[in-house]
Scaffold this motif. Structure first.
Motif, short mmCIF file in Angstrom:
data_model
loop_
_atom_site.label_atom_id
_atom_site.label_comp_id
_atom_site.label_asym_id
_atom_site.label_seq_id
_atom_site.Cartn_x
_atom_site.Cartn_y
_atom_site.Cartn_z
N ASP A 108 -25.61 32.39 54.89
CA ASP A 108 -25.06 31.04 55.04
C ASP A 108 -24.79 30.40 53.68
OD1 ASP A 108 -27.75 30.75 54.40
OD2 ASP A 108 -28.21 29.34 56.01
N ASP A 111 -27.99 30.02 46.85
CA ASP A 111 -28.44 28.87 46.06
C ASP A 111 -29.04 29.42 44.76
OD1 ASP A 111 -29.47 26.40 45.32
OD2 ASP A 111 -30.76 26.15 47.03
N SER A 112 -30.35 29.61 44.71
CA SER A 112 -30.96 30.20 43.51
C SER A 112 -30.55 31.67 43.35
CB SER A 112 -32.49 30.11 43.59
OG SER A 112 -32.97 30.94 44.63
N THR A 115 -33.03 34.87 47.52
CA THR A 115 -33.02 35.50 48.85
C THR A 115 -32.12 36.74 48.82
OG1 THR A 115 -33.32 33.35 49.88
CG2 THR A 115 -32.52 35.12 51.30
N VAL A 162 -27.10 20.50 51.95
CA VAL A 162 -26.14 20.39 53.05
C VAL A 162 -26.72 20.98 54.34
CG1 VAL A 162 -24.08 20.38 51.60
CG2 VAL A 162 -25.03 22.57 52.34
P1 IMP Z 1 -31.76 30.93 47.67
O1 IMP Z 1 -32.80 31.99 47.89
O2 IMP Z 1 -32.29 29.83 46.78
O3 IMP Z 1 -30.43 31.47 47.20
O4 IMP Z 1 -31.54 30.20 49.03
C1 IMP Z 1 -30.95 30.77 50.13
C2 IMP Z 1 -31.46 30.16 51.41
O5 IMP Z 1 -31.92 28.83 51.19
C3 IMP Z 1 -30.35 30.04 52.39
O6 IMP Z 1 -30.32 31.14 53.25
C4 IMP Z 1 -30.69 28.77 53.15
O7 IMP Z 1 -31.49 29.08 54.26
C5 IMP Z 1 -31.49 27.94 52.18
N1 IMP Z 1 -30.70 26.87 51.53
C6 IMP Z 1 -30.30 26.78 50.25
N2 IMP Z 1 -29.60 25.66 50.01
C7 IMP Z 1 -29.56 25.01 51.19
C8 IMP Z 1 -28.94 23.77 51.62
O8 IMP Z 1 -28.27 23.04 50.87
N3 IMP Z 1 -29.10 23.47 52.93
C9 IMP Z 1 -29.79 24.23 53.81
N4 IMP Z 1 -30.38 25.38 53.46
C10 IMP Z 1 -30.24 25.78 52.17
#
Ligand code: IMP
Length: 189
Positions: A108, A111-112, A115, A162
């Motif tokens: 979806d 972000d960082s 994941t 979001v």
């Molecule tokens: P990452 O591991 O920081 O890249 O984050 C990925 C996961 O964080 C995504 O699969 C989302 O479930 C959640 N996430 C990151 N940013 C948002 C946001 O703005 N809204 C809702 N979920 C988010």
């Protein structure tokens, strides 16, 4: 950590601003589906959708992928409220046959990048032929893992929390048909 959802009679009340309309989402996802179809002719790709957030994106994407393909879903979690916990758990990979398959992770939002990095590491243990990432949203300004570059990005967005079209705040708002910025009053005490 647990958050209380403010009471609402209509979830649209929780949204400060619509960032991407439903029509824009559908149009762009169709373009990406066609791009994937062209890139993977003869490769029978296996789409690995990360639950739960990618479900609406996956389901829309399937409408425009016209080559033979398969999909599977795995459960990945990392967020609590509006913050990443930094600890990524993946369930269900051991049941999949992914050796020598051309994988496309369906996400979806990146972000960082944590994941996706952990998911790629976990998938690599099963010796796939290739791994690419298709994400509905990308928040590049938040990247902590620098070498994460999704091949398919529907929309790049600014650093705002979001919800909608699968994205949640504490499991809520996934059913909005658009992507919107959550009102800060929804998560501030
Ligand atoms: P990452 O591991 O920081 O890249 O984050 C990925 C996961 O964080 C995504 O699969 C989302 O479930 C959640 N996430 C990151 N940013 C948002 C946001 O703005 N809204 C809702 N979920 C988010």
């Amino acid at each position: 950590m647990s958050f209380e959802i403010k009471s609402m009679t209509n979830i649209n009340e929780g949204i400060e601003e619509i960032l991407i309309t439903h029509e824009e989402l559908i149009k762009r996802i169709e373009e990406v589906g066609k791009e994937i179809s062209k890139d993977y002719v003869g490769k029978n790709p296996l789409l690995i959708a990360l639950l739960k957030g990618s479900v609406p994106f996956l389901s829309e994407l399937l409408n425009s992928i016209y080559i033979p393909m398969e999909y599977e879903c795995v459960k990945v979690s990392s967020y609590c409220g509006t913050k990443s916990t930094g600890c990524v758990t993946i369930e269900g990979l051991n049941k999949l046959s992914i050796e020598n398959r051309n994988l496309i992770i369906i996400e979806d939002i990146v972000d960082s990048g944590l994941t996706i990095q952990k998911t790629i590491e976990a998938l690599n243990e099963y010796h796939p032929a290739s791994i690419e990432v298709a994400t509905l949203l990308d928040k590049p300004s938040m990247r902590q893992i620098e070498n994460i570059h999704p091949k398919y990005i529907c929309f790049k967005i600014p650093n705002k929390f979001v919800v909608g079209f699968g994205l949640d705040f504490n499991q809520q708002f996934r059913n909005l048909p658009y992507v919107g910025v959550l009102k800060p009053t929804m998560y501030m005490e």
